[in-house]
Motif scaffolding. Structure first.
Motif, PDB file in Angstrom:
ATOM      1  N   PHE A 134       0.509  -1.282  -0.004  1.00 49.52           N
ATOM      2  CA  PHE A 134      -0.131   0.163   0.391  1.00 49.52           C
ATOM      3  C   PHE A 134       1.015   1.327   0.437  1.00 49.52           C
ATOM      4  CE2 PHE A 134      -2.927  -3.129   2.483  1.00 49.52           C
ATOM      5  CZ  PHE A 134      -4.240  -3.111   1.062  1.00 49.52           C
ATOM      6  N   PRO A 135       0.923   2.353  -0.755  1.00 49.58           N
ATOM      7  CA  PRO A 135       0.756   4.007  -0.473  1.00 49.58           C
ATOM      8  C   PRO A 135       1.715   3.842   1.230  1.00 49.58           C
ATOM      9  CG  PRO A 135      -0.772   3.867  -1.601  1.00 49.58           C
ATOM     10  CD  PRO A 135      -1.052   2.531  -1.499  1.00 49.58           C
ATOM     11  N   LEU A 136       2.917   4.694   1.193  1.00 46.27           N
ATOM     12  CA  LEU A 136       3.397   4.504   2.240  1.00 46.27           C
ATOM     13  C   LEU A 136       3.098   5.925   2.400  1.00 46.27           C
ATOM     14  CD1 LEU A 136       5.060   3.459   4.948  1.00 46.27           C
ATOM     15  CD2 LEU A 136       6.614   4.053   4.257  1.00 46.27           C
ATOM     16  N   LYS A 137       3.198   6.822   4.002  1.00 49.52           N
ATOM     17  CA  LYS A 137       3.510   7.604   4.641  1.00 49.52           C
ATOM     18  C   LYS A 137       4.363   8.822   4.873  1.00 49.52           C
ATOM     19  CE  LYS A 137      -1.019   8.307   7.692  1.00 49.52           C
ATOM     20  NZ  LYS A 137      -1.422   8.455   8.200  1.00 49.52           N
ATOM     21  N   ASP A 138       5.078  10.200   3.980  1.00 49.93           N
ATOM     22  CA  ASP A 138       6.479  10.418   3.972  1.00 49.93           C
ATOM     23  C   ASP A 138       6.435  10.488   5.257  1.00 49.93           C
ATOM     24  OD1 ASP A 138       5.976  10.402   1.245  1.00 49.93           O
ATOM     25  OD2 ASP A 138       5.612  12.775   1.703  1.00 49.93           O
ATOM     26  N   SER A 139       5.854  10.471   6.678  1.00 45.24           N
ATOM     27  CA  SER A 139       6.379  10.376   7.839  1.00 45.24           C
ATOM     28  C   SER A 139       6.795   8.974   8.218  1.00 45.24           C
ATOM     29  CB  SER A 139       5.520  11.510   8.818  1.00 45.24           C
ATOM     30  OG  SER A 139       4.294  10.450   8.576  1.00 45.24           O
ATOM     31  N   PHE A 140       7.021   8.370   7.602  1.00 44.34           N
ATOM     32  CA  PHE A 140       7.177   6.977   8.206  1.00 44.34           C
ATOM     33  C   PHE A 140       8.917   7.456   9.125  1.00 44.34           C
ATOM     34  CE2 PHE A 140       9.062   2.353   7.660  1.00 44.34           C
ATOM     35  CZ  PHE A 140       8.289   2.680   8.914  1.00 44.34           C
ATOM     36  N   ILE A 154      12.191  -9.576  16.708  1.00 47.75           N
ATOM     37  CA  ILE A 154      11.249  -9.115  16.277  1.00 47.75           C
ATOM     38  C   ILE A 154      10.396  -8.341  17.079  1.00 47.75           C
ATOM     39  CG2 ILE A 154       9.587 -11.110  17.414  1.00 47.75           C
ATOM     40  CD1 ILE A 154       7.754 -11.415  15.404  1.00 47.75           C
ATOM     41  N   THR A 155       9.641  -7.223  16.834  1.00 48.72           N
ATOM     42  CA  THR A 155       9.771  -6.380  17.897  1.00 48.72           C
ATOM     43  C   THR A 155       8.266  -5.826  17.290  1.00 48.72           C
ATOM     44  OG1 THR A 155      11.430  -5.490  18.249  1.00 48.72           O
ATOM     45  CG2 THR A 155       9.780  -3.805  18.545  1.00 48.72           C
ATOM     46  N   TYR A 156       7.196  -6.470  18.465  1.00 47.30           N
ATOM     47  CA  TYR A 156       5.796  -5.912  18.400  1.00 47.30           C
ATOM     48  C   TYR A 156       5.034  -4.000  19.132  1.00 47.30           C
ATOM     49  CZ  TYR A 156       5.603 -10.472  17.987  1.00 47.30           C
ATOM     50  OH  TYR A 156       5.736 -12.205  18.326  1.00 47.30           O
ATOM     51  N   PHE A 157       4.470  -3.856  18.507  1.00 49.17           N
ATOM     52  CA  PHE A 157       4.424  -2.033  18.119  1.00 49.17           C
ATOM     53  C   PHE A 157       3.019  -1.918  18.948  1.00 49.17           C
ATOM     54  CE2 PHE A 157       7.791  -1.513  15.785  1.00 49.17           C
ATOM     55  CZ  PHE A 157       8.602  -1.039  16.749  1.00 49.17           C
ATOM     56  N   GLY A 158       2.438  -1.162  19.978  1.00 52.15           N
ATOM     57  CA  GLY A 158       0.963  -0.884  20.631  1.00 52.15           C
ATOM     58  C   GLY A 158       0.167  -0.418  19.590  1.00 52.15           C
ATOM     59  N   PRO A 159      -0.770  -0.384  19.966  1.00 49.18           N
ATOM     60  CA  PRO A 159      -1.605   0.495  18.678  1.00 49.18           C
ATOM     61  C   PRO A 159      -1.220   2.290  18.727  1.00 49.18           C
ATOM     62  CG  PRO A 159      -2.765  -0.368  20.520  1.00 49.18           C
ATOM     63  CD  PRO A 159      -1.583  -0.412  20.964  1.00 49.18           C
ATOM     64  N   HIS A 160      -1.168   2.032  17.549  1.00 48.19           N
ATOM     65  CA  HIS A 160      -0.680   3.574  17.081  1.00 48.19           C
ATOM     66  C   HIS A 160      -1.254   3.877  15.353  1.00 48.19           C
ATOM     67  CE1 HIS A 160       2.248   1.715  13.636  1.00 48.19           C
ATOM     68  NE2 HIS A 160       2.459   0.749  14.383  1.00 48.19           N
ATOM     69  N   ILE A 161      -0.935   5.011  15.309  1.00 50.58           N
ATOM     70  CA  ILE A 161      -1.299   5.903  14.140  1.00 50.58           C
ATOM     71  C   ILE A 161      -0.934   4.891  12.853  1.00 50.58           C
ATOM     72  CG2 ILE A 161      -1.890   7.571  12.178  1.00 50.58           C
ATOM     73  CD1 ILE A 161      -4.071   7.547  14.527  1.00 50.58           C
ATOM     74  N   SER A 162      -1.744   4.187  11.840  1.00 48.42           N
ATOM     75  CA  SER A 162      -1.289   3.537  10.600  1.00 48.42           C
ATOM     76  C   SER A 162      -0.870   4.584   9.646  1.00 48.42           C
ATOM     77  CB  SER A 162      -2.606   3.222   9.941  1.00 48.42           C
ATOM     78  OG  SER A 162      -1.782   2.385   8.833  1.00 48.42           O
ATOM     79  N   ASN A 163       0.765   3.734   9.094  1.00 44.82           N
ATOM     80  CA  ASN A 163       1.676   4.526   8.663  1.00 44.82           C
ATOM     81  C   ASN A 163       1.050   4.320   6.762  1.00 44.82           C
ATOM     82  OD1 ASN A 163       3.973   4.989   9.790  1.00 44.82           O
ATOM     83  ND2 ASN A 163       4.032   3.744  10.968  1.00 44.82           N
ATOM     84  N   GLN A 164       0.345   3.663   6.379  1.00 44.15           N
ATOM     85  CA  GLN A 164      -0.505   3.446   5.457  1.00 44.15           C
ATOM     86  C   GLN A 164      -1.686   4.971   5.549  1.00 44.15           C
ATOM     87  OE1 GLN A 164      -2.838   0.586   4.521  1.00 44.15           O
ATOM     88  NE2 GLN A 164      -4.178   1.291   3.392  1.00 44.15           N
ATOM     89  N   ARG A 165      -1.057   5.015   3.392  1.00 40.90           N
ATOM     90  CA  ARG A 165      -1.135   6.381   3.364  1.00 40.90           C
ATOM     91  C   ARG A 165      -2.505   7.334   2.769  1.00 40.90           C
ATOM     92  NH1 ARG A 165       1.961   9.351  -1.510  1.00 40.90           N
ATOM     93  NH2 ARG A 165       3.194   8.979   0.161  1.00 40.90           N
TER      94      ARG A 165
END
Length: 574
Positions: A134-140, A154-165
């Motif tokens: 999927f298209p990626l945000k520039d702020s990734f 492996i590292t798990y991240f916890g609820p955050h705003i999606s990096n999908q544009r």
């Protein structure tokens, strides 16, 4: 003697008895019910919260497991990672182009068959992105994501705003090292489906207006729906205590630790936690008001049957105290009270008849006193006038005597005539003029009398013989040579008769005696008899609605004002 003010009235006693009999049992029932319901509600609420926590934690664990499963497919030695290795080794553009298409196709196939997976891609350590689906945000930036747990590679991240544009919903994500032998560090980044994560976080909650926290396996807050109180990256004091529930500030908290080491916490405001209890209390208050209304209604019915008739008796007694004997009572429809009211009405009628009889006797006595005063005045004046006529006959010719006798006859005819008690302003003025002719002949000094009368009230009825005594009073108390008297009769919301003179004046003590109807007769000789007659006459005729005032200052003259109400048409005809 009993102090009635310190005793409860019948009405208050009725209300108190019914209130006590209603609210004491109700209060006892409410206390027992509250304790039972409080225990049931607390148990049910906590049970619902714990069940909700189990469901959310399980859903999040499943989402992370799915992410982990997809990451294993993309890691080495999976088929996609092998093709990636070939892509990195070859320099042939055609082969690389074919490999790009194959890798993207396999990534899309893996994510398409698993709807719980969203954005998926490879990326280098320097930030370069490869094969994103999927298209990626520039702020990734991986460094800005809140870590939930970290294990080997492996590292798990916890609820955050999606990096999908074009998407700003919350997701879970994970990074994993591809670990291709002999190659530079390459990583996999996978996000959960944003709709799935939103549904988990907004799952049906036992209590509305709750807030969620997620702590990583080090006890730091990685996700917070109440960041103003519990900011991200801070430590949550509740979980550090080793308990699974408790109270912090204005919030109750309930926690559930996952098998992966992170912890999910639900925060409930105290006010919201107690809302169901408050709802129950509100219901009890409504019931209390209903009981109160019913109790007051019954008390009102008793008041209507008992207190209202007693109050009616009180009104009857007060009306009789104010001489109101014509008030009619309303039936109470209670035979005993109606019988007493009928007897009371008969007693009022007898008292009224006694009052009428006493008033009639008093009026007759007053009329006799007025007549007595009248006949005291007229012979006194007649003797003085006849004495003057005698000396004039000796000293002067017949013309003066004729004038004197003519005026005297007219005056006596008016004052002693049998034309009734009521006269008119015009007749009073004519009689006054005849009187002044006699007085100008009688006195050996000069004085001037001016008379101003409003023509429109000449025919107004007034009591007979009220104007002459006022002018006689002016002559009597000190008019000397060049004295003057002004008589004004005008209309000012009634008939206003004013007599002004410039004589020697009266003291306040003398004025008080003139106006005192109870003053002994021997102290009212001369002018006192005339003024007293006028006051009694107008009081009797106008039943206290007339007013006589005397204003005087020694050496400055005297003003006598008589204010009479205008009689109604029917009174004139009588």
């Amino acid at each position: 003697m009993l102090n009635h003010h310190s005793q409860l009235t019948l009405k208050k006693r009725i209300v108190f008895i019914f209130a006590a009999s209603t609210f004491i049992p109700f209060f006892c029932t409410a206390v027992i019910s509250y304790n039972a319901i409080n225990s049931i509600l607390t148990s049910r609420l906590e049970s619902g919260i714990e069940s909700n926590l189990d469901q959310i934690v399980l859903s999040l664990e499943n989402s992370i497991d799915n992410i982990n499963h997809i990451s294993q497919q993309l890691a080495y030695p999976g088929s996609i990672a092998v093709k990636l290795e070939t892509y990195l080794d070859t320099g042939n553009p055609n082969i690389r182009r074919n490999l790009v298409d194959q890798i993207k196709q396999e990534i899309n196939h893996a994510t398409f068959t698993n709807p719980s997976i969203g954005l998926t891609m490879y990326y280098r350590e320097n930030g370069q992105v490869l094969f994103e689906n999927f298209p990626l945000k520039d702020s990734f930036d991986i460094g800005n994501l809140p870590a939930l747990a970290k294990y080997y590679k492996i590292t798990y991240f916890g609820p955050h705003i999606s990096n999908q544009r074009f998407t700003n919903e919350y997701v879970l994500s994970a990074t994993r090292e591809v670990d291709i032998p002999g190659k530079e560090s390459l990583y996999i980044y996978i996000e959960s489906g944003y709709k799935l994560t939103q549904n988990i976080l907004q799952a049906d909650r036992s209590v509305k207006n709750t807030f969620n926290l997620i702590m990583d396996n080090n006890g730091k807050i990685g996700y917070s729906e109440l960041e103003s109180v519990f900011p991200v990256s801070s430590r949550f004091q509740g979980s550090m205590s080793g308990k699974q529930s408790g109270m912090i500030g204005d919030y109750y908290w309930f926690g559930k630790k996952s098998n992966q080491g992170w912890e999910f916490v639900t925060l409930i405001p105290v006010s919201e936690y107690n809302k169901e209890k408050q709802h129950w209390i509100t219901q009890m208050v409504v019931l209390s008001l209903m009981f109160a209304i019913i109790s007051l209604l019954i008390a009102w019915m008793l008041w209507k049957m008992v207190y209202k008739p007693l109050n009616r008796f009180s009104l009857e007694i007060r009306s009789m105290a104010h001489s109101d004997f014509d008030s009619r009572y309303d039936e109470t429809r209670i035979p005993e009270f109606d019988f007493l009211l009928i007897q009371f009405q008969k007693m009022k009628k007898q008292i009224r008849e006694l009052f009428v009889e006493v008033e009639l006797k008093e009026k007759r006595r007053m009329d006799l006193e007025i007549e007595k005063l009248r006949y005291q005045i007229n012979p006194h004046f007649l003797m003085n006038t006849l004495d003057t006529a005698h000396w004039l006959a000796v000293m002067n010719g017949q013309k003066e005597i004729d004038r004197l006798v003519l005026s005297l006859n007219k005056l006596l005819h008016y004052n002693l005539g049998k034309m009734g008690v009521v006269s008119t302003i015009s007749q009073e003025i004519e009689s006054l003029k005849n009187y002044l002719i006699l007085q100008q002949i009688r006195y050996d000094f000069e004085f001037v009398v001016r008379i101003h009368v409003d023509d429109k009230i000449l025919s107004e009825p007034v009591p007979r013989f009220i104007l002459q005594p006022l002018v006689e009073n002016a002559l009597y108390h000190g008019i000397k040579d060049n004295g003057s008297i002004l008589v004004e009769v005008r209309f000012d919301q009634g008939i206003l008769i004013s007599v002004f003179d410039n004589g020697i004046g009266l003291s306040q003590e003398t004025i008080d005696k003139l106006l005192d109807r109870d003053c002994p007769a021997e102290e009212q000789l001369g002018m006192g008899i005339g003024i007293n007659y006028v006051k009694r006459m107008v009081d009797s005729h106008y039943e206290g609605r007339a007013r006589l005032d005397i204003n005087s200052m020694p050496g400055e003259g005297t003003t006598v004002c008589l204010s009479l109400p205008v009689q109604k048409e029917e009174a004139r005809n009588d």
